[in-house]
Design a protein around this motif. Structure first.
Motif, mmCIF file in Angstrom:
data_model
loop_
_atom_site.group_PDB
_atom_site.id
_atom_site.type_symbol
_atom_site.label_atom_id
_atom_site.label_comp_id
_atom_site.label_asym_id
_atom_site.label_seq_id
_atom_site.Cartn_x
_atom_site.Cartn_y
_atom_site.Cartn_z
ATOM 1 N N GLU A 12 43.997 48.322 48.878
ATOM 2 C CA GLU A 12 44.874 48.011 48.296
ATOM 3 C C GLU A 12 46.091 48.796 47.741
ATOM 4 O O GLU A 12 47.073 48.516 47.051
ATOM 5 N N ASN A 16 48.350 43.750 44.102
ATOM 6 C CA ASN A 16 47.256 43.237 43.205
ATOM 7 C C ASN A 16 46.717 41.912 44.014
ATOM 8 O O ASN A 16 47.459 40.857 44.044
ATOM 9 N N ALA A 26 41.424 37.595 43.206
ATOM 10 C CA ALA A 26 40.500 38.646 42.861
ATOM 11 C C ALA A 26 40.147 39.003 41.523
ATOM 12 O O ALA A 26 41.192 38.879 40.671
ATOM 13 N N THR A 46 38.613 41.671 40.191
ATOM 14 C CA THR A 46 38.773 42.982 39.925
ATOM 15 C C THR A 46 39.474 43.576 41.099
ATOM 16 O O THR A 46 39.453 43.017 42.141
ATOM 17 N N TYR A 47 40.436 44.780 40.950
ATOM 18 C CA TYR A 47 40.760 45.463 41.751
ATOM 19 C C TYR A 47 41.163 47.032 41.470
ATOM 20 O O TYR A 47 40.696 47.378 40.362
ATOM 21 N N SER A 48 41.790 47.842 42.306
ATOM 22 C CA SER A 48 41.544 49.157 41.825
ATOM 23 C C SER A 48 42.115 49.705 40.569
ATOM 24 O O SER A 48 42.016 50.619 39.692
ATOM 25 N N SER A 50 42.342 47.523 37.885
ATOM 26 C CA SER A 50 41.766 46.492 36.938
ATOM 27 C C SER A 50 41.223 47.282 35.586
ATOM 28 O O SER A 50 41.646 46.754 34.544
ATOM 29 N N ASP A 101 49.626 37.435 46.855
ATOM 30 C CA ASP A 101 49.577 38.994 46.525
ATOM 31 C C ASP A 101 50.743 39.458 45.699
ATOM 32 O O ASP A 101 51.892 39.010 45.908
#
Length: 270
Positions: A73, A116, A120, A122-124, A126, A212
């Motif tokens: 991401e 983002n 999702a 969660t992501y990097s 979050s 996104d």
């Protein structure tokens, strides 16, 4: 009559321009929203470059490899491949704000594209974090300023950034009860920067929009902070002759790799 009624006040900050207001908000609350001044055409060009660079990076390194190292991401250092992103890093409003808050001689520590992803949980970005992670101290003025450029509009639906106001003034991570009560989600139009004191705790929200959401993060700091990527080495000594850009990118103050190089740098200053 003064619209802000008060008594017993012997000291007060004067009214100022938009950057003065942003600087005051950053000092007091740890965050502000600043208009970049970019028009729709420039914003569209940045979006096209972002998508093209991300696709090229994925093709070069492979989606599986990037996912395995937590980089799927993220788009590291796009300014090295795009003049538009170099110009974004040198945005006049943000540089002027950094000058007011940090003082002269600050350096760009990093520039990273951030996605983002839709749907999702969660992501990097979050988890709650500071942009100088693992640090637990406060200072009388910012060590660094985080400027998150909104390539797309930041809304409550697409996971606009959550901020803990004034958390840059406290060494420890706040309690869960305070976070639930005081955290704020900062919506912002496309083309604006969400600007944070680097020690203000923040996180990305859940993107429920179905699309996104793209952004470009910048961290500008005092020159003693190590850059995330060694920009003088990555870009090369001859990348630009512009004195202001050389200062911003760290080219004006290379780190000597030997005593001989240290002496050579000293000689050039004489």
């Amino acid at each position: 009559m003064d619209p802000v009624s008060r008594y017993g006040v012997r000291m007060a900050l004067p009214e100022g321009d938009a950057l003065d207001e942003a600087a005051e908000s950053l000092r007091l609350l740890g965050f502000a929203v600043v208009d970049s001044g970019l028009d729709a055409a420039a914003l569209d060009a940045l979006r096209r470059d972002f998508d093209a660079l991300r696709a090229a990076r994925t093709a070069r390194f492979g989606a599986a490899r990037l996912a395995a190292i937590g980089e799927a991401e993220l788009l590291r250092c796009p300014l090295a491949e795009s003049a538009a992103f170099l110009s974004l890093a040198a945005n006049p409003a943000i540089l002027a704000l950094c000058e007011r808050l940090i003082g002269p001689g600050f350096v760009l520590n990093q520039q990273n594209g951030i996605v983002n992803p839709a749907g999702a949980q969660t992501y990097s970005q979050s988890p709650w974090h500071r942009d100088l992670p693992y640090q637990h101290f406060v200072s009388s003025r910012p060590l660094a300023i985080n400027a998150l450029f909104c390539l797309d509009e930041f809304t409550l639906e697409n996971g606009a950034t959550h901020v803990l106001p004034a958390s840059h003034k406290e060494e420890a991570f706040p309690s869960a009860a305070l976070i639930r009560r005081e955290a704020r989600q900062v919506a912002a139009p496309a083309g604006c920067f969400i600007v944070l004191d680097c020690m203000a705790y923040h996180r990305g929200g859940v993107n429920r929009s179905g699309m996104d959401r793209r952004a470009v993060n910048h961290l500008y700091g005092i020159a003693i902070l190590r850059q995330q990527i060694d920009l003088p080495a990555a870009l090369g000594e001859g990348f630009t002759a512009d004195p202001a850009l050389r200062q911003l990118l760290g080219l004006a103050h290379p780190q000597p790799r030997s005593v001989e190089e240290y002496y050579a740098i000293r000689e050039r200053k004489c």
